[in-house]
Design a protein around this motif. Structure first.
Motif, mmCIF file in Angstrom:
data_model
loop_
_atom_site.group_PDB
_atom_site.id
_atom_site.type_symbol
_atom_site.label_atom_id
_atom_site.label_comp_id
_atom_site.label_asym_id
_atom_site.label_seq_id
_atom_site.Cartn_x
_atom_site.Cartn_y
_atom_site.Cartn_z
ATOM 1 N N PHE A 95 13.014 24.352 -37.369
ATOM 2 C CA PHE A 95 11.905 24.907 -37.722
ATOM 3 C C PHE A 95 12.666 25.815 -39.117
ATOM 4 N N SER A 96 12.363 27.185 -39.346
ATOM 5 C CA SER A 96 12.541 27.812 -40.481
ATOM 6 C C SER A 96 13.633 27.889 -39.889
ATOM 7 N N MET A 97 14.565 28.387 -39.558
ATOM 8 C CA MET A 97 15.641 28.940 -39.392
ATOM 9 C C MET A 97 16.917 28.126 -38.582
ATOM 10 N N GLY A 98 16.695 26.655 -38.395
ATOM 11 C CA GLY A 98 17.418 25.837 -37.719
ATOM 12 C C GLY A 98 16.755 24.626 -36.558
ATOM 13 N N GLU A 99 17.423 23.860 -36.007
ATOM 14 C CA GLU A 99 17.063 22.832 -35.353
ATOM 15 C C GLU A 99 17.285 23.322 -33.510
ATOM 16 N N LEU A 100 16.391 22.647 -33.081
ATOM 17 C CA LEU A 100 16.752 22.721 -31.575
ATOM 18 C C LEU A 100 16.884 21.100 -31.383
ATOM 19 N N ARG A 101 17.817 20.811 -30.520
ATOM 20 C CA ARG A 101 18.752 19.222 -30.121
ATOM 21 C C ARG A 101 18.078 19.569 -28.927
ATOM 22 N N VAL A 102 18.414 17.566 -28.148
ATOM 23 C CA VAL A 102 18.004 17.613 -26.925
ATOM 24 C C VAL A 102 18.816 16.560 -26.772
ATOM 25 N N TYR A 103 20.218 16.565 -25.998
ATOM 26 C CA TYR A 103 20.532 15.378 -26.170
ATOM 27 C C TYR A 103 20.345 14.799 -24.195
ATOM 28 N N LYS A 104 20.347 13.194 -24.222
ATOM 29 C CA LYS A 104 20.190 12.464 -22.659
ATOM 30 C C LYS A 104 21.355 11.610 -22.422
ATOM 31 N N SER A 105 22.159 12.063 -21.142
ATOM 32 C CA SER A 105 23.031 11.000 -20.928
ATOM 33 C C SER A 105 22.263 10.911 -19.386
ATOM 34 N N ARG A 106 23.046 9.272 -18.900
ATOM 35 C CA ARG A 106 22.399 9.116 -17.606
ATOM 36 C C ARG A 106 21.004 9.866 -16.851
ATOM 37 N N ALA A 107 22.693 11.201 -16.592
ATOM 38 C CA ALA A 107 21.585 11.843 -15.451
ATOM 39 C C ALA A 107 21.428 13.167 -15.618
ATOM 40 N N GLN A 108 22.182 13.970 -17.035
ATOM 41 C CA GLN A 108 21.539 14.953 -17.714
ATOM 42 C C GLN A 108 20.894 14.789 -19.071
ATOM 43 N N ALA A 109 20.290 16.607 -18.359
ATOM 44 C CA ALA A 109 19.772 16.739 -19.907
ATOM 45 C C ALA A 109 20.329 18.032 -20.894
ATOM 46 N N CYS A 110 20.659 18.129 -21.926
ATOM 47 C CA CYS A 110 21.611 19.258 -22.638
ATOM 48 C C CYS A 110 20.536 19.351 -24.235
ATOM 49 N N ALA A 111 20.778 21.232 -24.072
ATOM 50 C CA ALA A 111 20.466 21.581 -25.478
ATOM 51 C C ALA A 111 21.280 22.439 -25.975
ATOM 52 N N VAL A 112 21.008 22.010 -27.805
ATOM 53 C CA VAL A 112 21.350 23.357 -28.253
ATOM 54 C C VAL A 112 20.322 24.077 -29.634
ATOM 55 N N LYS A 118 26.416 30.117 -35.488
ATOM 56 C CA LYS A 118 25.780 28.785 -35.586
ATOM 57 C C LYS A 118 25.093 28.737 -34.725
ATOM 58 N N MET A 119 25.188 29.163 -33.376
ATOM 59 C CA MET A 119 24.873 28.213 -32.330
ATOM 60 C C MET A 119 24.689 28.607 -30.803
ATOM 61 N N ALA A 120 23.312 28.671 -30.540
ATOM 62 C CA ALA A 120 23.377 29.092 -28.751
ATOM 63 C C ALA A 120 23.111 27.564 -27.914
ATOM 64 N N GLY A 121 24.239 27.995 -27.036
ATOM 65 C CA GLY A 121 23.923 26.822 -25.989
ATOM 66 C C GLY A 121 25.325 26.857 -26.088
ATOM 67 N N PRO A 122 25.591 25.386 -25.369
ATOM 68 C CA PRO A 122 24.878 23.729 -24.559
ATOM 69 C C PRO A 122 24.640 24.320 -23.577
ATOM 70 N N VAL A 123 23.173 24.234 -22.819
ATOM 71 C CA VAL A 123 22.776 24.297 -21.694
ATOM 72 C C VAL A 123 22.430 22.669 -21.463
ATOM 73 N N THR A 124 22.559 23.359 -20.258
ATOM 74 C CA THR A 124 22.327 21.551 -19.381
ATOM 75 C C THR A 124 21.602 21.433 -17.762
ATOM 76 N N VAL A 125 21.029 20.623 -17.477
ATOM 77 C CA VAL A 125 20.264 20.331 -16.116
ATOM 78 C C VAL A 125 20.382 18.792 -15.423
ATOM 79 N N ASN A 126 20.019 18.884 -14.882
ATOM 80 C CA ASN A 126 19.907 17.580 -14.114
ATOM 81 C C ASN A 126 18.573 16.971 -14.140
ATOM 82 N N ALA A 127 18.552 16.188 -14.688
ATOM 83 C CA ALA A 127 17.163 15.047 -15.240
ATOM 84 C C ALA A 127 16.730 13.474 -14.983
ATOM 85 N N LEU A 128 18.174 13.144 -13.681
ATOM 86 C CA LEU A 128 17.944 11.846 -13.138
ATOM 87 C C LEU A 128 16.424 11.829 -13.440
#
Length: 121
Positions: free
Chosen positions: A40-57, A89-99
């Protein structure tokens, strides 16, 4: 002798120059593979996925000046996890269980924001 050299390099902050695995993870604060990036105009939203968790910044395009930034991540059926504050620079990371669960993320810098909708289903 080699161990001492590595410890000295670590203390001096030169380890990223050696190409040590996991450096990219440290830059984002999230582990796992990149799953979705929304610009988006001011930056990026990034989402990452591991086996059982999701994370975002939320990452600013032009870091430096303090401004209100936030990132929110929610697994379907779960509570949203938010990090909001005044960052350079960055907000996060935040993580949730996402299996086996869909997630949605929202990132904002100032009044500009981006959202993923439900993903990783």
């Amino acid at each position: 002798m080699l161990v001492r050299l590595l410890v000295l390099l670590l203390l001096a902050g030169l380890v990223p120059l050696l190409g040590v695995p996991g450096v990219a993870r440290a830059a984002s604060g999230c582990s796992g593979r990149p799953a979705k990036t929304v610009e988006f105009s001011m930056g990026e939203l990034r989402v990452y996925k591991s086996r059982a968790q999701a994370c975002a910044v939320t990452v600013a395009k032009k870091p430096g000046k303090r401004r209100t930034m936030s990132v929110t991540l929610q697994a379907r059926g779960g509570r949203a996890v938010t990090d909001k504050g005044s960052y350079t620079k960055m907000a996060g990371p935040v993580t949730v269980n996402a299996l086996n669960r869909c997630v949605r993320a929202t990132g904002a810098i100032g009044r500009k924001s981006a959202s993923t909708g439900w993903i990783l289903c």
